[in-house]
Write a protein that holds these residues in place. Structure first.
Motif, PDB file in Angstrom:
ATOM      1  N   THR A 158      66.469  26.419   3.081  1.00 59.98           N
ATOM      2  CA  THR A 158      66.371  25.628   1.864  1.00 59.98           C
ATOM      3  C   THR A 158      65.389  26.306   0.912  1.00 59.98           C
ATOM      4  OG1 THR A 158      64.673  24.210   2.861  1.00 59.98           O
ATOM      5  CG2 THR A 158      66.967  23.453   2.990  1.00 59.98           C
ATOM      6  N   PHE A 159      65.305  25.771  -0.312  1.00 58.78           N
ATOM      7  CA  PHE A 159      64.553  26.433  -1.368  1.00 58.78           C
ATOM      8  C   PHE A 159      63.685  25.422  -2.114  1.00 58.78           C
ATOM      9  CE2 PHE A 159      68.647  28.462  -0.714  1.00 58.78           C
ATOM     10  CZ  PHE A 159      68.320  29.810  -0.559  1.00 58.78           C
ATOM     11  N   ASP A 160      62.495  25.847  -2.532  1.00 55.51           N
ATOM     12  CA  ASP A 160      61.597  25.029  -3.342  1.00 55.51           C
ATOM     13  C   ASP A 160      61.704  25.469  -4.792  1.00 55.51           C
ATOM     14  OD1 ASP A 160      60.836  24.111  -0.878  1.00 55.51           O
ATOM     15  OD2 ASP A 160      58.834  24.996  -0.925  1.00 55.51           O
ATOM     16  N   GLY A 161      62.070  24.539  -5.667  1.00 51.62           N
ATOM     17  CA  GLY A 161      62.181  24.940  -7.056  1.00 51.62           C
ATOM     18  C   GLY A 161      62.824  23.896  -7.933  1.00 51.62           C
ATOM     19  N   LEU A 162      63.320  24.343  -9.066  1.00 51.15           N
ATOM     20  CA  LEU A 162      63.944  23.496 -10.081  1.00 51.15           C
ATOM     21  C   LEU A 162      65.321  24.052 -10.407  1.00 51.15           C
ATOM     22  CD1 LEU A 162      63.654  21.205 -12.246  1.00 51.15           C
ATOM     23  CD2 LEU A 162      62.815  22.996 -13.801  1.00 51.15           C
ATOM     24  N   ARG A 163      66.332  23.187 -10.343  1.00 47.05           N
ATOM     25  CA  ARG A 163      67.711  23.596 -10.613  1.00 47.05           C
ATOM     26  C   ARG A 163      68.307  22.718 -11.706  1.00 47.05           C
ATOM     27  NH1 ARG A 163      72.697  23.732  -6.128  1.00 47.05           N
ATOM     28  NH2 ARG A 163      74.146  24.996  -7.377  1.00 47.05           N
ATOM     29  N   VAL A 164      68.990  23.343 -12.665  1.00 47.24           N
ATOM     30  CA  VAL A 164      69.647  22.632 -13.752  1.00 47.24           C
ATOM     31  C   VAL A 164      71.120  23.028 -13.763  1.00 47.24           C
ATOM     32  CG1 VAL A 164      69.732  22.189 -16.228  1.00 47.24           C
ATOM     33  CG2 VAL A 164      67.525  22.636 -15.114  1.00 47.24           C
ATOM     34  N   GLN A 165      72.000  22.019 -13.653  1.00 48.92           N
ATOM     35  CA  GLN A 165      73.440  22.245 -13.686  1.00 48.92           C
ATOM     36  C   GLN A 165      74.018  21.480 -14.874  1.00 48.92           C
ATOM     37  OE1 GLN A 165      73.306  20.920  -9.397  1.00 48.92           O
ATOM     38  NE2 GLN A 165      75.075  22.289  -9.237  1.00 48.92           N
ATOM     39  N   ASN A 166      74.856  22.149 -15.658  1.00 44.80           N
ATOM     40  CA  ASN A 166      75.376  21.542 -16.876  1.00 44.80           C
ATOM     41  C   ASN A 166      76.825  21.954 -17.103  1.00 44.80           C
ATOM     42  OD1 ASN A 166      75.924  21.978 -20.017  1.00 44.80           O
ATOM     43  ND2 ASN A 166      74.481  20.289 -19.801  1.00 44.80           N
ATOM     44  N   ASP A 167      77.663  20.958 -17.478  1.00 44.33           N
ATOM     45  CA  ASP A 167      79.055  21.266 -17.814  1.00 44.33           C
ATOM     46  C   ASP A 167      79.463  20.541 -19.097  1.00 44.33           C
ATOM     47  OD1 ASP A 167      79.107  18.695 -16.822  1.00 44.33           O
ATOM     48  OD2 ASP A 167      80.617  19.079 -15.289  1.00 44.33           O
ATOM     49  N   SER A 168      78.566  20.548 -20.077  1.00 38.59           N
ATOM     50  CA  SER A 168      78.817  19.857 -21.338  1.00 38.59           C
ATOM     51  C   SER A 168      79.576  20.708 -22.342  1.00 38.59           C
ATOM     52  CB  SER A 168      77.483  19.403 -21.964  1.00 38.59           C
ATOM     53  OG  SER A 168      76.660  20.516 -22.256  1.00 38.59           O
ATOM     54  N   ILE A 169      79.704  22.016 -22.096  1.00 40.00           N
ATOM     55  CA  ILE A 169      80.370  22.917 -23.043  1.00 40.00           C
ATOM     56  C   ILE A 169      81.801  23.153 -22.575  1.00 40.00           C
ATOM     57  CG2 ILE A 169      80.219  25.107 -24.268  1.00 40.00           C
ATOM     58  CD1 ILE A 169      77.283  25.230 -23.476  1.00 40.00           C
ATOM     59  N   GLY A 170      82.668  22.211 -22.905  1.00 36.97           N
ATOM     60  CA  GLY A 170      84.057  22.350 -22.502  1.00 36.97           C
ATOM     61  C   GLY A 170      84.195  22.469 -20.992  1.00 36.97           C
ATOM     62  N   LYS A 171      84.917  23.489 -20.559  1.00 34.05           N
ATOM     63  CA  LYS A 171      85.140  23.714 -19.136  1.00 34.05           C
ATOM     64  C   LYS A 171      84.122  24.671 -18.511  1.00 34.05           C
ATOM     65  CE  LYS A 171      90.128  22.961 -19.534  1.00 34.05           C
ATOM     66  NZ  LYS A 171      91.496  23.552 -19.318  1.00 34.05           N
ATOM     67  N   LEU A 172      83.158  25.109 -19.318  1.00 35.70           N
ATOM     68  CA  LEU A 172      82.149  26.043 -18.831  1.00 35.70           C
ATOM     69  C   LEU A 172      81.123  25.309 -17.970  1.00 35.70           C
ATOM     70  CD1 LEU A 172      80.939  28.940 -18.978  1.00 35.70           C
ATOM     71  CD2 LEU A 172      79.597  28.140 -20.947  1.00 35.70           C
ATOM     72  N   LYS A 173      80.851  25.851 -16.787  1.00 35.63           N
ATOM     73  CA  LYS A 173      79.846  25.284 -15.896  1.00 35.63           C
ATOM     74  C   LYS A 173      78.663  26.250 -15.799  1.00 35.63           C
ATOM     75  CE  LYS A 173      82.980  22.534 -13.033  1.00 35.63           C
ATOM     76  NZ  LYS A 173      83.450  22.226 -11.654  1.00 35.63           N
ATOM     77  N   LEU A 174      77.471  25.732 -16.112  1.00 33.85           N
ATOM     78  CA  LEU A 174      76.259  26.535 -16.105  1.00 33.85           C
ATOM     79  C   LEU A 174      75.340  26.063 -14.985  1.00 33.85           C
ATOM     80  CD1 LEU A 174      75.549  26.551 -19.939  1.00 33.85           C
ATOM     81  CD2 LEU A 174      76.665  28.341 -18.599  1.00 33.85           C
ATOM     82  N   ASP A 175      74.721  27.009 -14.318  1.00 38.14           N
ATOM     83  CA  ASP A 175      73.840  26.697 -13.185  1.00 38.14           C
ATOM     84  C   ASP A 175      72.634  27.636 -13.262  1.00 38.14           C
ATOM     85  OD1 ASP A 175      72.650  26.282 -10.644  1.00 38.14           O
ATOM     86  OD2 ASP A 175      74.595  25.823  -9.756  1.00 38.14           O
ATOM     87  N   PHE A 176      71.446  27.064 -13.526  1.00 38.55           N
ATOM     88  CA  PHE A 176      70.217  27.853 -13.626  1.00 38.55           C
ATOM     89  C   PHE A 176      69.192  27.306 -12.631  1.00 38.55           C
ATOM     90  CE2 PHE A 176      72.121  27.950 -17.882  1.00 38.55           C
ATOM     91  CZ  PHE A 176      72.266  29.311 -18.064  1.00 38.55           C
ATOM     92  N   THR A 177      68.564  28.195 -11.884  1.00 40.59           N
ATOM     93  CA  THR A 177      67.603  27.782 -10.857  1.00 40.59           C
ATOM     94  C   THR A 177      66.389  28.692 -10.883  1.00 40.59           C
ATOM     95  OG1 THR A 177      69.426  27.038  -9.431  1.00 40.59           O
ATOM     96  CG2 THR A 177      67.276  27.329  -8.395  1.00 40.59           C
ATOM     97  N   TYR A 178      65.204  28.070 -10.783  1.00 39.46           N
ATOM     98  CA  TYR A 178      63.972  28.819 -10.537  1.00 39.46           C
ATOM     99  C   TYR A 178      63.426  28.397  -9.184  1.00 39.46           C
ATOM    100  CZ  TYR A 178      59.098  30.082 -10.333  1.00 39.46           C
ATOM    101  OH  TYR A 178      57.900  30.583  -9.902  1.00 39.46           O
TER     102      TYR A 178
END
Length: 408
Positions: A158-178
């Motif tokens: 497992t991982f310690d951090g912050l993850r942001v997942q977003n799919d508000s731009i049409g069909k594009l899915k974005l996933d950013f993690t620190y």
């Protein structure tokens, strides 16, 4: 920022809810009650035997280990849910080298005894089409070739951090993690059980007529292990499926380039290639693939955060890519047997790998992997076998597993 600081921040944010006005208190109390009433328990039990016969060891490894995973997940309150989960791993038969028990006369079975926090996270969905997860969490990206939870081992990663997942731009899915800490399968008592550093993961996918197209960039600046696992990787992946004749064709293709980054002591550049196809018709499936983790004069292409057991053979001979890289040509077949006696959903599979060096073309060896699985009531039974035959790299090794899983 350490995990304790991340946890402190999350608790501070949760405590801030108490500053709401009296007029809102009744609504908040009602929402909190609903969230608590929707709380679900987490309970996962696993018992596994693993036997290893490896050249170079006078004694075979016999490991009978178990895992108890327990926790809870609440419903949402003010768009936020809470999850906590603990693991306890123990052994019943301990004739194996767990990496921490000092029994180096046996082959390694990396399932050491441990009792530890597996996950502790807050997930907020207040923003439209967005999920923000803070804390110790499970992260699996795409097919887990670059980032995964190593779920096969008793103590998952497992991982310690912050993850942001977003799919508000049409069909594009974005996933950013620190991430600032990697909690590895070896546990708290191991010197290699934790990696600290700065890890940035970016993954974006979009559906096309040919399949899901994904672009990714993974920056790993890991302080431990002398910085040898630090790297920057950029790549693209296409994965899809379509009806073909009487069956279904599934396919994937990927390319990535990796270079030294951050605290890495190396100066290298290596490429990754994958092309894979599977065709299923009725109860039968057939497939083949070609995967290359390239080599360089100093360093081979590495995927230290991956679910490595899933790739390049179950005998785990290529957990660290050799300097010359690895070329893996493989073929696989599967058959869905159906119900057999008290077992339902029985299936069998076989995979054959031929390994060689990417640089120089020398042979490494070959491996045959076999598996069978089925379900009895709420218990899943899995039987696996791996036979690695060396042709100059590592040593001949045979492994067998019998596993029982139960989960609520």
């Amino acid at each position: 920022m350490s995990f304790s600081k991340l946890t402190a921040c999350s608790l501070a944010a949760l405590c801030a809810c108490t500053t709401f006005s009296t007029a809102f208190a009744d609504v908040a109390d009602s929402g909190l009650h609903a969230a608590l009433s929707q709380t679900k328990p987490i309970l996962d039990l696993r018992l596994r035997y693993e036997g290893v016969d490896q050249d170079g060891f006078a004694d075979n490894a016999d490991a009978l280990t178990y895992r108890l995973r327990a926790g809870l997940q609440t419903g949402e309150f003010l768009g936020t849910s809470f999850l906590v989960e603990f693991d306890h791993i123990g052994d019943i038969v301990d004739d194996f080298n767990s990496t921490t028990n000092g029994k180096t006369m046996y082959p390694v079975v990396p399932d050491p005894e441990a009792t530890e926090l597996n996950r502790l996270q807050l997930t907020n969905k207040s923003f439209p089409d967005t999920a923000i997860t803070l804390g110790r969490q499970r992260v699996i990206l795409d097919d887990s070739r670059f980032v995964g939870n190593v779920g096969w081992r008793q103590n998952e990663q497992t991982f310690d951090g912050l993850r942001v997942q977003n799919d508000s731009i049409g069909k594009l899915k974005l996933d950013f993690t620190y991430l600032n800490q990697v909690n590895r399968i070896f546990g708290d008592e191991s010197a290699m059980g934790r990696w600290e550093g700065d890890v940035w993961l970016a993954n974006a996918s979009y559906p096309t007529p040919f399949g899901s197209l994904t672009g990714f960039g993974y920056l790993l600046d890991i302080d431990d292990a002398g910085g040898t696992m630090s790297s920057e990787t950029y790549g693209v992946r296409l994965a899809g499926a379509r009806e073909l004749g009487e069956g279904k064709l599934s396919y994937a293709a990927s390319y990535a380039n990796q270079k030294d980054y951050g605290s890495s002591p190396f100066d290298y550049s290596a490429d990754y290639y994958l092309i894979e196809g599977d065709y299923s018709f009725g109860a039968v499936s057939l497939g083949a693939g070609y995967e290359v983790l390239g080599g360089d004069d100093q360093r081979g292409f590495q995927t230290p955060l991956a679910t490595l057991h899933k790739f390049q053979g179950w005998a785990d001979k290529f957990l660290v890519t050799p300097v010359g890289g690895v070329e893996d040509i493989y073929a696989k077949a599967g058959y869905k047997v159906g119900d057999v006696g008290p077992l339902s959903g029985v299936s069998i599979a076989a995979i054959y790998h031929d390994f060689s060096a990417d640089e120089g073309g020398s042979d490494y060896g070959s491996e045959l992997d076999l598996s069978a699985s089925g379900t009895w009531d709420k218990v899943k039974l899995t039987l696996k076998f791996a036979d690695y035959q060396s042709d100059g790299f590592a040593s001949d090794t045979q492994k067998i597993w019998l596993q029982l899983d139960f989960a609520l």
